[in-house]
Design an enzyme around this catalytic site. Structure first.
Site, short mmCIF file in Angstrom:
data_model
loop_
_atom_site.label_atom_id
_atom_site.label_comp_id
_atom_site.label_asym_id
_atom_site.label_seq_id
_atom_site.Cartn_x
_atom_site.Cartn_y
_atom_site.Cartn_z
N ASP A 45 0.82 -1.20 0.00
CA ASP A 45 0.00 0.00 0.00
C ASP A 45 0.86 1.26 0.00
OD1 ASP A 45 -2.66 -1.36 0.31
OD2 ASP A 45 -1.73 -2.02 2.18
N GLU A 151 -9.14 -2.32 4.32
CA GLU A 151 -8.76 -2.03 5.71
C GLU A 151 -9.71 -1.05 6.35
OE1 GLU A 151 -3.91 -2.54 5.20
OE2 GLU A 151 -4.87 -0.63 4.75
#
Length: 283
Positions: A45, A151
């Site tokens: 990420d 997330e």
């Protein structure tokens, strides 16, 4: 992940990268700034954010910050350094071991109990974000977030820690899509191949801690959130009832992490309720 869902999740890579690059450039520059700072963990990420930000602002207008703890994976640190070298961007290594350990040396004595892994992990995440916002003030730079949509929906992050930022260019990308764009934009293969980890304690992996894979989560989240499929229909179609229940519960239970603090209303115009303007109002 079912093939049909994977097809629906698959993005036009070039167009999406173009949109995200423009987003970073415009949102940074409209504040009157020209630089961004972000944590670079060695995970996929933050690596994707590094590549996007460098394209958006240029290598001289990004600051990558590596913030290892003593138990952090050396492989992750090496992967982060590989991104720095590949992009040829300025970077800084700011170990957080001393500050985190100093806090727990004190608070463990005050409370009379040793902090568990969760509390220590949350403290590490907040120490890292505090570092980024301090460096934001030093460099005159905006902090870029690196939490993806999977997330954020699952609440898999620390409030005011890794979930905090000024801008988040990857917050509307599921993990599947993060992987897709990362392959196209040139993230190193070693990062693409390794198991996702918040790297908050030794041998931690995201999927082991969550109890299910990101592919399983993305498939259900996409249907629940984007397609608004009723959970009962997913179960009837063959999804595991306990997994559907777990994910639905996590989405609802962690919604507070996705919202700004609640303000008690006692006036005619309350910030966030009646006093609401676009983020760049007044710029």
């Amino acid at each position: 992940m079912k093939e049909a869902i994977a097809r629906q999740l698959t993005l036009n890579s070039d167009l999406t990268i173009e949109v995200l690059v423009a987003f970073i450039r415009e949102e940074v520059q409209k504040t009157g700034l020209d630089t961004a700072v972000f944590g670079l963990s060695g995970g996929i990420d933050s690596a994707l954010v590094a590549y996007l930000a460098t394209q958006a602002l240029g290598r001289n207008h990004v600051r990558a910050v590596l913030m290892p703890y003593q138990t952090s994976s050396q492989a992750s640190l090496s992967d982060a350094e590989q991104v720095v070298n590949d992009l040829d961007i300025p970077s800084f290594t700011v170990p957080i071991t001393a500050s985190v350990d100093a806090y727990f040396d004190t608070i463990d004595q005050v409370l009379g109990v040793k902090a568990n892994a969760l509390r220590r992990g949350n403290r590490m995440a907040r120490a890292r974000m505090a570092t980024l916002f301090d460096l934001s003030a030093h460099f005159g730079a905006l902090v870029l977030g690196t939490s993806n949509k999977t997330e954020l929906l699952l609440g898999y992050g620390t409030q005011f820690g890794d979930l905090a930022s000024a801008l988040n260019p990857v917050g509307d990308l599921y993990k599947f899509q993060v992987r897709q764009l990362s392959k196209v934009i040139g993230v190193p293969q070693s990062i693409l191949d390794k198991a996702p980890s918040a790297d908050l304690w030794e041998d931690q992996t995201d999927e082991q801690e969550l109890g299910f894979s990101y592919d399983e989560a993305d498939e259900l989240l996409f249907q629940l959130v984007d397609l608004r499929v009723d959970p009962a229909r997913l179960v009837a179609a063959g999804a595991r009832p306990e997994l559907v229940e777990t994910i639905c519960r996590r989405i609802a239970r962690n919604h507070y992490k996705r919202k700004p603090p609640i303000i008690a209303k006692v006036s005619n115009r309350t910030i966030g309720i009646d006093f609401r303007y676009l983020r760049d109002w007044g710029q």
